[in-house]
Design a protein around this motif. Structure first.
Motif, PDB file in Angstrom:
ATOM      1  N   ILE A 115       0.913  -1.127  -0.109  1.00 15.45           N
ATOM      2  CA  ILE A 115       0.269  -0.048   0.061  1.00 15.45           C
ATOM      3  C   ILE A 115       1.006   1.170   0.433  1.00 15.45           C
ATOM      4  O   ILE A 115       1.857   1.607   0.012  1.00 15.45           O
ATOM      5  N   SER A 116       0.406   2.405  -0.818  1.00 12.32           N
ATOM      6  CA  SER A 116       1.621   3.153  -1.399  1.00 12.32           C
ATOM      7  C   SER A 116       0.387   4.635  -0.026  1.00 12.32           C
ATOM      8  O   SER A 116      -0.169   4.255   0.736  1.00 12.32           O
ATOM      9  N   LYS A 117       1.748   5.709   0.404  1.00  6.04           N
ATOM     10  CA  LYS A 117       0.908   6.340   0.724  1.00  6.04           C
ATOM     11  C   LYS A 117      -0.296   7.218   1.093  1.00  6.04           C
ATOM     12  O   LYS A 117      -1.095   7.874   1.672  1.00  6.04           O
ATOM     13  N   GLN A 118       0.279   7.092  -0.574  1.00  5.19           N
ATOM     14  CA  GLN A 118      -1.482   8.400  -1.039  1.00  5.19           C
ATOM     15  C   GLN A 118      -2.891   6.564  -0.933  1.00  5.19           C
ATOM     16  O   GLN A 118      -3.540   7.944  -0.471  1.00  5.19           O
ATOM     17  N   GLU A 119      -2.670   5.430  -1.386  1.00  3.16           N
ATOM     18  CA  GLU A 119      -3.767   5.049  -0.657  1.00  3.16           C
ATOM     19  C   GLU A 119      -3.859   5.027   0.097  1.00  3.16           C
ATOM     20  O   GLU A 119      -5.198   4.458   1.002  1.00  3.16           O
ATOM     21  N   ALA A 120      -2.707   4.844   1.062  1.00  3.75           N
ATOM     22  CA  ALA A 120      -3.034   4.916   3.016  1.00  3.75           C
ATOM     23  C   ALA A 120      -3.913   5.719   3.618  1.00  3.75           C
ATOM     24  O   ALA A 120      -5.593   5.740   3.788  1.00  3.75           O
ATOM     25  N   GLU A 121      -3.491   7.161   2.882  1.00  2.10           N
ATOM     26  CA  GLU A 121      -4.284   8.464   2.644  1.00  2.10           C
ATOM     27  C   GLU A 121      -5.931   8.106   1.971  1.00  2.10           C
ATOM     28  O   GLU A 121      -6.589   9.085   2.860  1.00  2.10           O
ATOM     29  N   LYS A 122      -6.456   8.176   1.226  1.00  2.69           N
ATOM     30  CA  LYS A 122      -7.406   7.845   1.028  1.00  2.69           C
ATOM     31  C   LYS A 122      -7.911   6.759   1.863  1.00  2.69           C
ATOM     32  O   LYS A 122      -9.230   7.244   1.183  1.00  2.69           O
ATOM     33  N   ILE A 123      -7.861   6.181   1.918  1.00  4.84           N
ATOM     34  CA  ILE A 123      -8.315   4.866   3.011  1.00  4.84           C
ATOM     35  C   ILE A 123      -8.381   5.449   4.520  1.00  4.84           C
ATOM     36  O   ILE A 123     -10.069   5.178   4.896  1.00  4.84           O
ATOM     37  N   LEU A 124      -8.392   6.754   4.825  1.00  8.50           N
ATOM     38  CA  LEU A 124      -8.397   6.671   6.053  1.00  8.50           C
ATOM     39  C   LEU A 124      -8.528   8.248   5.392  1.00  8.50           C
ATOM     40  O   LEU A 124      -9.863   8.499   7.006  1.00  8.50           O
ATOM     41  N   GLN A 125      -9.569   9.067   4.885  1.00 11.81           N
ATOM     42  CA  GLN A 125     -10.223   9.752   4.416  1.00 11.81           C
ATOM     43  C   GLN A 125     -11.588   9.485   4.355  1.00 11.81           C
ATOM     44  O   GLN A 125     -12.903   9.701   4.581  1.00 11.81           O
ATOM     45  N   ALA A 126     -11.739   7.869   3.760  1.00 10.75           N
ATOM     46  CA  ALA A 126     -13.145   7.381   3.407  1.00 10.75           C
ATOM     47  C   ALA A 126     -13.286   6.334   4.649  1.00 10.75           C
ATOM     48  O   ALA A 126     -14.844   6.797   4.783  1.00 10.75           O
ATOM     49  N   LEU A 127     -12.374   6.574   5.060  1.00 10.07           N
ATOM     50  CA  LEU A 127     -12.855   6.012   7.131  1.00 10.07           C
ATOM     51  C   LEU A 127     -13.685   6.715   7.695  1.00 10.07           C
ATOM     52  O   LEU A 127     -14.792   6.858   8.593  1.00 10.07           O
ATOM     53  N   ALA A 128     -12.143   7.690   7.768  1.00 15.65           N
ATOM     54  CA  ALA A 128     -13.614   9.384   8.881  1.00 15.65           C
ATOM     55  C   ALA A 128     -14.839  10.143   8.049  1.00 15.65           C
ATOM     56  O   ALA A 128     -15.922  10.348   8.251  1.00 15.65           O
TER      57      ALA A 128
END
Length: 185
Positions: free
Chosen positions: A147-160
């Motif tokens: 998982i790249s950093k951008q993908e991780a950020e997208k996942i965190l934003q979706a969860l938020a």
């Protein structure tokens, strides 16, 4: 009786001469002034200048036409300066926009290069870890490394975002439930 006829002839010839003079001279200075001023009022500056120039060709010493021509030329200069200023402002805006786009492009390129370097480093680290302890690796750890950093950020934003939606629904249910009061007597 001869005299009245010659007098009539003279009056007739004078009338013809005056009529021809008016036709040859065309418009009066006042009519040129009026036409030019009317064109200016109708926002046709070029026509107003043309009318005033025609009047000045026939009546070069007319003070009204000269004053009007001066005012028309001043207005033409003012409009030209305003147009030049607007063009200059537009050019500045375009240059600033191009500069901003160029900066954005450069920043995007830098981020992309950094991301590529990080990805490459992660791949190298992953290969080193694979070589060191291939038995210790489980499938969950393998997925995390991919998982790249951008993908991780997208996942965190979706969860938020999902959390916010759930909180809104919870608040709605809570307010809807509290809005209905039953009489307990």
């Amino acid at each position: 009786m001869r005299r009245p006829i010659s007098l009539m002839k003279r009056l007739f010839l004078t009338f013809i001469f005056v009529s021809l003079s008016a036709v040859v001279l065309g418009q009066s200075a006042e009519s040129y002034f009026h036409n030019s001023a009317q064109s200016f009022i109708n926002a046709d500056l070029q026509q107003a200048i043309q009318e005033a120039q025609q009047g000045l060709q026939q009546y070069p010493n007319n003070p009204k036409l000269n004053a009007l021509m001066q005012k028309l030329q001043e207005e033409q200069q003012r409009q030209q300066q305003q147009q030049d200023q607007e063009n200059q402002e537009q050019q500045q805006e375009e240059q600033e926009q191009q500069k901003d786009e160029q900066q954005d492009q450069e920043q995007g390129d830098q981020k992309q290069q950094q991301q590529e370097q990080q990805d490459q480093q992660q791949q190298e680290q992953g290969e080193n870890q694979d070589e060191q302890n291939p038995e210790d690796m489980n499938p969950e750890n393998m997925d995390m490394q991919k998982i790249s950093k951008q993908e991780a950020e997208k996942i965190l934003q979706a969860l938020a975002q999902k959390e916010k939606e759930l909180l809104k629904e919870f608040k709605k249910k809570k307010t809807n439930g509290s809005a209905k009061h039953e009489k307990d007597w």
